[in-house]
Design an enzyme around this catalytic site. Structure first.
Site, PDB file in Angstrom:
ATOM      1  CD  GLU A 112      -1.188  -0.492   3.689  1.00 49.01           C
ATOM      2  OE1 GLU A 112      -1.601   0.506   4.272  1.00 49.01           O
ATOM      3  OE2 GLU A 112      -1.537  -1.654   3.977  1.00 49.01           O
ATOM      4  CE  LYS A 114       6.863   5.396   5.720  1.00 47.49           C
ATOM      5  NZ  LYS A 114       6.835   6.813   6.094  1.00 47.49           N
ATOM      6  CG  ASP A 116       5.572  12.537   3.286  1.00 46.77           C
ATOM      7  OD1 ASP A 116       5.874  12.330   4.472  1.00 46.77           O
ATOM      8  OD2 ASP A 116       6.271  13.203   2.500  1.00 46.77           O
ATOM      9  CE1 TYR A 221      -0.673   3.175   9.850  1.00 47.15           C
ATOM     10  CE2 TYR A 221      -0.895   5.328   8.810  1.00 47.15           C
ATOM     11  CZ  TYR A 221      -0.395   4.533   9.817  1.00 47.15           C
ATOM     12  OH  TYR A 221       0.357   5.074  10.814  1.00 47.15           O
ATOM     13  CE  LYS A 307      10.463   6.378   4.466  1.00 47.97           C
ATOM     14  NZ  LYS A 307      11.404   7.013   5.366  1.00 47.97           N
ATOM     15  CB  CYS A 401      16.361  47.525   1.340  1.00 43.87           C
ATOM     16  SG  CYS A 401      15.149  47.275   0.046  1.00 43.87           S
ATOM     17  CB  CYS A 404      14.480  51.770  -0.344  1.00 44.33           C
ATOM     18  SG  CYS A 404      14.444  50.794   1.170  1.00 44.33           S
ATOM     19  CB  CYS A 428      13.245  46.363   3.266  1.00 43.45           C
ATOM     20  SG  CYS A 428      13.001  48.134   3.028  1.00 43.45           S
ATOM     21  CB  CYS A 433      10.819  49.862   0.485  1.00 47.26           C
ATOM     22  SG  CYS A 433      11.774  48.760  -0.554  1.00 47.26           S
TER      23      CYS A 433
HETATM   24  P1  AMP Z   1       8.620   6.551   9.760  1.00 45.62           P
HETATM   25  O1  AMP Z   1       7.957   7.841  10.142  1.00 45.62           O
HETATM   26  O2  AMP Z   1       9.555   6.693   8.602  1.00 45.62           O
HETATM   27  O3  AMP Z   1       9.155   5.802  10.929  1.00 45.62           O
HETATM   28  O4  AMP Z   1       7.469   5.641   9.152  1.00 45.62           O
HETATM   29  C1  AMP Z   1       6.463   5.159   9.986  1.00 45.62           C
HETATM   30  C2  AMP Z   1       5.226   5.939   9.772  1.00 45.62           C
HETATM   31  O5  AMP Z   1       4.760   5.819   8.447  1.00 45.62           O
HETATM   32  C3  AMP Z   1       4.100   5.449  10.590  1.00 45.62           C
HETATM   33  O6  AMP Z   1       4.121   5.933  11.895  1.00 45.62           O
HETATM   34  C4  AMP Z   1       2.919   5.979   9.842  1.00 45.62           C
HETATM   35  O7  AMP Z   1       2.542   7.227  10.373  1.00 45.62           O
HETATM   36  C5  AMP Z   1       3.416   6.219   8.439  1.00 45.62           C
HETATM   37  N1  AMP Z   1       2.646   5.526   7.402  1.00 45.62           N
HETATM   38  C6  AMP Z   1       2.214   6.116   6.280  1.00 45.62           C
HETATM   39  N2  AMP Z   1       1.522   5.287   5.517  1.00 45.62           N
HETATM   40  C7  AMP Z   1       1.465   4.113   6.142  1.00 45.62           C
HETATM   41  C8  AMP Z   1       0.861   2.869   5.829  1.00 45.62           C
HETATM   42  N3  AMP Z   1       0.195   2.674   4.695  1.00 45.62           N
HETATM   43  N4  AMP Z   1       1.017   1.875   6.731  1.00 45.62           N
HETATM   44  C9  AMP Z   1       1.715   2.079   7.876  1.00 45.62           C
HETATM   45  N5  AMP Z   1       2.298   3.238   8.219  1.00 45.62           N
HETATM   46  C10 AMP Z   1       2.193   4.255   7.366  1.00 45.62           C
HETATM   47 ZN    ZN Z   2      13.532  48.670   0.850  1.00 46.88          ZN
END
Ligand code: AMP
Ligand code: ZN
Length: 678
Positions: A112, A114, A116, A221, A307, A401, A404, A428, A433
């Site tokens: 699945e 990951k 961010d 998740y 990653k 700056c 000015c 500034c 300005c």
């Molecule tokens: P890290 O922050 O690099 O240690 O990665 C772990 C974190 O990835 C977990 O704490 C989750 O918050 C996040 N994460 C994002 N997507 C997923 C997913 N599909 N399954 C599990 N963890 C996930």
């Molecule tokens: Zn200025």
């Protein structure tokens, strides 16, 4: 239908629309229809306060900011994930998994995205959302329940009464970040570089009203408590979806042979996902297998994150130029030898501020790596130090700056706490300005603000550099005639007339647009409209004392303390006051029509000033007047038609009314008028 039945129906309808909109990404009604339902629910709850429940959609945003963070200990530790960057590391993970399972048991894997963002754990008990926490140190997290409640993708109620503990990620969709950044820009705040920063900064904020303004979503998740209703992880994910809970909905269940293909499928598709994805997570699917494998002190042994590499490019830094922005912030920008990166040619990259340059130790002439990892603007991420040829000079922010010549400043983060150090921004401080004035004029003219066409760069440069325009009000000066404009370089008679006409037309923009154009810190388009509706006119804004401003602004729905302070501070500033007076004198800006004034009604064409002690709250009387088509004045003005005098009305008010020939009516008479009886 009884009010209770109607209430239940409205709640169900609104939650169903939330689900379609925020979880399925497939809205079935317009925003207006949705807003209408919420309005109906509010009205119903006002009339029947006994119907209000904690999980009503109107109660998503709690009223008050919390005083501080509250730590919560959780039952099952929230672990991190082991990482893999290469195929070899993945194979190693597979070997350990097979080793940990009985002979002949071939595990299946759920692959699945990951996500961010920022991790969150959410608990439902008795079908209700009862708690949300951050990851914290794994064992204890911070209670962020009021914040998660503001996320409309997260149902406050589910059709399952057993306890369910879920883990997920709080994210911001890329497209929502664009809008959020535009809003921030309008508020004079620095835009977020990527959705993760925006999400991570917001989840722990103490004021849920501030959180509600960020387009946060939770995506789940993993099921912790409640998982044992199913045999496998992927069945749990699918179960969550049937409960109306948001999941990423992008998993594949494969044998080991299929893992690589599933990972690269996510890598290829992720550019089109609405959320940022920085890798793929591989999980042993059967809970039975997960239990056999167990965990280390840091990671579950049954999962690993693969990653993805952010795309980078290497190029030469030719020059560092500095830009002076509308608010005076001086930003260094890297000018690069053009290079291909993630499908575009890049020749400029952000260097943020002096601290950043110092940290990277980047110098003109260096070979640098640039990257676009979810960021909108490419960033310089590192210097190829080994490739540095000879001695290169360190970059210094200019002491003055560039526009000015005023000495630049780095302000204290907090004037009362010098130990917190200085802001990373260099500014500034000169309000006049030229670089700032130009930026402010461009900003003022933008579509969402005063919408002035034909006001091009060359023209604004000349107007400012020749001292014809020193602030935005000067655009409207009677001396700025079409003839005067035509005298400037590269301006024909026809185009001069066009610009002049556009400027004159913009005088009729409503107050909210004018306020947007002035760029009051913290106040974006939505807030500007609310503020404009509250004040009505620019004169009124100027007429309020600081206390009155605070009182009025504080009463606006969704305005947190920071916004209130920003407005008060802006209006108290002498320079701003002078500018606003100038705009008033030049007749710029039209009074703000109130959205809640009915177009028709028995009070149409009348304007009421309400005073004294009444049987209802004054705001409610105001709302009733507006609902009947009438206007409300805060003070008696020449255009006021009626003074509504409650008990203890002061003699001064009555005298004033007499002087202007205003009719004085009682509360009872007012309501009789509303019913059309007079
Ligand atoms: P890290 O922050 O690099 O240690 O990665 C772990 C974190 O990835 C977990 O704490 C989750 O918050 C996040 N994460 C994002 N997507 C997923 C997913 N599909 N399954 C599990 N963890 C996930
Ligand atoms: Zn200025």
């Amino acid at each position: 239908m009884t009010p209770a039945a109607r209430h239940a129906k409205l709640v169900r309808e609104i939650e169903a629309h939330n689900y379609r909109y925020y979880v399925l990404d497939d809205p079935s009604v317009s925003d207006e229809t949705y807003d209408g339902l919420v309005r109906d629910l509010r009205a119903l709850e006002e009339a029947h306060p006994e119907l209000v429940t904690d999980d009503s959609p109107t109660r998503r945003v709690g009223g008050e900011a919390r005083a501080g963070a509250v730590q919560v200990k959780r039952a099952v530790r929230m672990l991190s994930l082991d990482n893999a960057y290469t195929a070899d590391e993945l194979a190693e993970f597979h070997r350990r998994v097979v080793e940990g399972l009985p002979e002949g048991e071939a595990p299946r894997f759920c692959v699945e995205p990951k996500l961010d963002g920022a991790s969150v754990e959410v608990v439902y008990r008795g079908g209700r959302l009862v708690q949300a926490t951050t990851r914290g140190d794994g064992e204890t997290g911070e209670d962020i329940t009021p914040n998660v409640r503001t996320m409309r993708s997260v149902p406050l109620r589910i059709e399952h009464t057993g306890t369910v503990t879920l883990r997920g990620e709080v994210v911001i969709y890329r497209r929502d970040l664009d809008a959020l950044n535009a809003e921030r820009e309008a508020e004079g705040l620095e835009p977020f570089a990527n959705p993760r920063n925006a999400a991570a900064g917001a989840v722990r904020m103490l004021d849920p009203r501030e959180v509600a303004r960020r387009p946060l979503r939770a995506i789940f998740y993993q099921v912790v408590e409640g998982a044992r209703l199913h045999q496998t992880h992927h069945e749990s994910l699918e179960w969550l979806a049937t409960l109306g809970l948001p999941t990423h909905r992008r998993h594949a269940v494969v044998d080991w042979e299929g893992v690589e293909g599933a990972i690269s499928a996510i890598d290829h598709a992720r550019a089109a996902y609405p959320f940022e994805t920085d890798g793929a997570v591989l999980k042993v699917d059967a809970y039975r297998h997960q239990d056999m494998l167990g965990m280390t002190s840091k990671f579950p042994k049954w999962a690993i994150a693969y990653k993805f590499k952010a795309e980078q490019a290497r190029t030469t830094l030719r020059e560092i130029v500095v830009n002076v922005g509308r608010t005076g912030v001086i930003t260094p920008v890297a000018v690069l030898d053009p290079v291909e990166l993630a499908g575009t040619t890049v020749s400029r990259a952000s260097l943020h501020n002096a601290d950043m340059i110092e940290q990277l130790d980047v110098r003109v002439g260096d070979h640098v790596f640039i990257q676009k990892a979810g960021e909108i603007i490419p960033q310089v991420v590192s210097v190829d130090a080994a490739a540095r040829a000879g001695k290169l000079a360190k970059f210094r922010m200019p002491a003055e700056c560039p526009s000015c010549g005023t000495p630049v400043v780095r302000e204290l983060r907090d004037a009362e706490k010098p130990e917190l150090g200085r802001e990373s921004a260099t500014r500034c401080p000169n309000r006049r300005c030229p670089a700032q004035v130009k930026e402010r004029v461009f900003y003022f003219a933008r579509r969402f603000a005063m919408d002035i066409d034909h006001l091009g760069t060359a023209l604004v440069e000349q107007l400012v550099d020749r001292g014809i325009v020193g602030d935005v009000a000067d655009l409207y000066s009677p001396s700025l005639t079409p003839e005067r404009i035509a005298e400037l370089e590269r301006m024909g008679v026809k185009s001069a007339q066009n610009v002049h006409a556009s400027i004159q037309r913009s005088k009729a923009r409503t107050l909210d647009r004018l306020l947007c154009g002035l760029g009051i810190p913290q106040i974006g388009q939505v807030a500007a409209k609310q503020l404009a509706e509250e004040a009505g006119t620019l004169e009124q804004l100027l007429a309020w004392t600081p206390e009155e401003t605070r009182e009025h602004v504080d009463a606006i729905r969704g305005f947190g303390p920071k916004m209130v302070e920003a407005v008060v501070e802006f209006l108290e500033d002498d320079g701003n006051k002078a500018l606003l007076r100038k705009l008033v004198a030049l007749g710029v800006g039209r009074p703000q029509p109130r959205a809640d004034v009915a177009a028709e009604g028995p009070l149409k064409g009348m304007a009421f000033c309400v005073t004294g002690v009444l049987s209802k709250k004054r705001e409610d009387v105001h709302a009733d007047i507006r609902a009947a088509g009438g206007e409300v004045h805060d003070a008696v003005r020449k255009t006021t038609t009626h003074l509504v005098a409650g008990d203890k009305t002061g003699k001064a008010k009555l005298d004033q009314a007499k002087k202007y020939g205003i009719r004085v009516v009682s509360e009872a008479e007012l309501y009789a008028m509303m019913r059309g009886e007079s």
